[in-house]
Enzyme design. Sequence first.
Site, mmCIF file in Angstrom:
data_model
loop_
_atom_site.group_PDB
_atom_site.id
_atom_site.type_symbol
_atom_site.label_atom_id
_atom_site.label_comp_id
_atom_site.label_asym_id
_atom_site.label_seq_id
_atom_site.Cartn_x
_atom_site.Cartn_y
_atom_site.Cartn_z
ATOM 1 N N SER A 102 -11.003 -5.500 0.467
ATOM 2 C CA SER A 102 -11.644 -4.139 1.075
ATOM 3 C C SER A 102 -12.372 -3.413 0.362
ATOM 4 O O SER A 102 -12.390 -3.329 -0.898
ATOM 5 C CB SER A 102 -10.813 -3.190 1.815
ATOM 6 O OG SER A 102 -10.978 -2.124 2.518
ATOM 7 N N ALA A 103 -14.045 -3.366 0.505
ATOM 8 C CA ALA A 103 -14.868 -2.608 -0.629
ATOM 9 C C ALA A 103 -14.326 -1.123 -0.586
ATOM 10 O O ALA A 103 -14.114 -0.610 -1.839
ATOM 11 C CB ALA A 103 -16.398 -2.524 0.016
ATOM 12 N N HIS A 104 -13.908 -0.364 0.640
ATOM 13 C CA HIS A 104 -13.770 1.129 0.014
ATOM 14 C C HIS A 104 -12.761 1.660 -0.609
ATOM 15 O O HIS A 104 -11.830 2.507 -0.553
ATOM 16 C CB HIS A 104 -13.465 2.149 1.491
ATOM 17 C CG HIS A 104 -12.611 1.791 1.850
ATOM 18 N ND1 HIS A 104 -11.143 2.663 2.331
ATOM 19 C CD2 HIS A 104 -12.058 0.783 3.422
ATOM 20 C CE1 HIS A 104 -10.664 2.802 3.561
ATOM 21 N NE2 HIS A 104 -11.084 1.308 3.783
ATOM 22 N N ASN A 159 0.839 -1.144 0.466
ATOM 23 C CA ASN A 159 0.119 -0.301 0.415
ATOM 24 C C ASN A 159 0.885 1.416 -0.385
ATOM 25 O O ASN A 159 0.202 2.636 -0.292
ATOM 26 C CB ASN A 159 -1.208 0.356 0.774
ATOM 27 C CG ASN A 159 0.274 -0.214 2.391
ATOM 28 O OD1 ASN A 159 0.453 -1.671 2.729
ATOM 29 N ND2 ASN A 159 -0.290 0.250 3.412
ATOM 30 N N THR A 190 -25.401 -9.309 12.923
ATOM 31 C CA THR A 190 -26.604 -9.495 11.655
ATOM 32 C C THR A 190 -26.152 -8.513 10.693
ATOM 33 O O THR A 190 -24.704 -7.992 10.696
ATOM 34 C CB THR A 190 -27.367 -8.043 12.547
ATOM 35 O OG1 THR A 190 -28.291 -8.991 12.896
ATOM 36 C CG2 THR A 190 -29.000 -8.176 11.450
ATOM 37 N N GLN A 223 -4.918 -3.858 -2.282
ATOM 38 C CA GLN A 223 -3.959 -2.849 -3.481
ATOM 39 C C GLN A 223 -3.941 -3.411 -4.645
ATOM 40 O O GLN A 223 -4.025 -2.501 -5.648
ATOM 41 C CB GLN A 223 -3.104 -1.997 -2.997
ATOM 42 C CG GLN A 223 -3.163 -1.656 -1.787
ATOM 43 C CD GLN A 223 -3.511 -0.201 -1.539
ATOM 44 O OE1 GLN A 223 -3.832 0.447 -2.805
ATOM 45 N NE2 GLN A 223 -3.949 0.370 -0.481
ATOM 46 N N CYS A 256 -2.830 5.065 7.253
ATOM 47 C CA CYS A 256 -2.758 4.544 9.093
ATOM 48 C C CYS A 256 -2.201 5.004 9.679
ATOM 49 O O CYS A 256 -2.443 4.754 10.784
ATOM 50 C CB CYS A 256 -2.970 3.156 9.150
ATOM 51 S SG CYS A 256 -4.158 2.686 7.762
HETATM 52 C C1 PLP Z 1 -6.675 0.008 3.703
HETATM 53 C C2 PLP Z 1 -5.890 -1.879 4.178
HETATM 54 C C3 PLP Z 1 -6.030 -2.841 4.672
HETATM 55 C C4 PLP Z 1 -7.237 -2.135 5.589
HETATM 56 O O1 PLP Z 1 -8.410 -2.031 4.906
HETATM 57 P P1 PLP Z 1 -9.539 -2.034 5.933
HETATM 58 O O2 PLP Z 1 -10.221 -2.167 4.880
HETATM 59 O O3 PLP Z 1 -10.299 0.074 5.890
HETATM 60 O O4 PLP Z 1 -9.646 -1.749 7.275
HETATM 61 C C5 PLP Z 1 -5.405 -3.476 5.335
HETATM 62 N N1 PLP Z 1 -4.178 -3.855 3.509
HETATM 63 C C6 PLP Z 1 -4.118 -3.020 2.896
HETATM 64 C C7 PLP Z 1 -3.378 -3.667 2.001
HETATM 65 C C8 PLP Z 1 -4.773 -1.824 3.188
HETATM 66 O O5 PLP Z 1 -4.261 -1.126 1.858
#
Ligand code: PLP
Length: 389
Positions: free
Chosen positions: A207-209, A153, A245, A187, A330
């Site tokens: 991860s969705a976001h 990342n 849930t 990523q 982070c």
């Molecule tokens: C953003 C990220 C995460 C954490 O994802 P979250 O859904 O925000 O907890 C974990 N691993 C990598 C490589 C990331 O870039």
Amino acid sequence: MKRIYLDYAATTPIDPKVLEAMMPYLKDEYGNASSIHQLGQKAKEAIDKAREQVASFLNCLPSEVFFTGSATESDNIAVSGVVDFFLQKDKQVHVVTTQIEHSAVLESAKASKEWGAEVVYCPVNAKGLIDVPEIEKLIKDNTVLVSVMYANNEIGAIQPIVEIGKLLKKINKTRKNKIFFHTDAVQAVNYLDCDVEKLGVDLLTLSAHKIYGPKGVGALYIKKDTPIQPLIYGGGQERGIRPGTENVAGIVGIGKAIAEISKYQNTDISRYRDKLINGILEKIPRAHLNGPRDNRLPNNVNVSFEGAEGEALVIALDQEGVAASTGSACSTRSLEPSHVLLALGLTQEQAHGSLRLTLGRYTTEEEIDKVLEVLLEIVGRLRKISGII
Ligand SMILES: *Cc1c(COP(=O)(O)O)cnc(C)c1O
């Protein structure tokens, strides 16, 4: 001032189509997927569809897809879940991971250590890439898990997951106690092939976001017959791996986000990345690219400038309307230098000087030109202040 967003590795804006797919489940379709009545069944059907969408992307069975609250949670379930299973059987547990993992994996590994597992961290070369023989050297008779991220990342380094998968398959043929293989693909998902058969992984985190979906939803692929001890207990949702849930709208969102990805995988985003990297290295003296030139995510730029602090650069860029970051989002709030850059062999000072620019679906060439112009001016200004010209 028009804002320029170059922090897609921290999070992505939600795709309007994803939001549209989610809306009914935030409004009228509010049923609990465990309820027998029609509203409940509608919710269940929506979750089933999302599970199929994710399974189709990963080339796995829908029953091998588990929805979670984040990739952080998925990483925790993968690492701690496998480790805990073997520790509870009073087994000697050995885990191999790397020095450049996301904190979700590193902190899970640390917790595993406190519970009694032995954890070793594979180093990377100066470009941030894992050398497969280095992994092989670390494997022991009691190794139960290898966890290596697909793409980093901070520096975008793409790791040789297929090769590590092959290595583990070969080793597993010669022994009784299988080594399970986890990859954090958060990523990688936007740009790389995530077919779990081709990768040879037993566990894979999403991860969705980070893929134009909503925040607060993740997924974990768990290959059939992979032993996992759940970390939380409750009503048995997600087959007991992640009870609670279901976040129906969020799950619909991750399904739709995954289903949309293939439409964007052939864009020429790497051309913008290269324009940005080349522009920086040509125009700004004593600028250094962190991470590999090849085997790099097509949207990642990570550079260090002598005499200009990463944090000061981010603040100055923000004042010009450019959203960027130092290292990873982070760890930005901590004053610790990036563990990834230290693993590449950078000094503490160099590690503090890094700037991460990550491109995405809505990045334009004009934005790249503008950022180059602004960056040149800002680095010059900061170097004057620090007395290093
Ligand atoms: C953003 C990220 C995460 C954490 O994802 P979250 O859904 O925000 O907890 C974990 N691993 C990598 C490589 C990331 O870039």
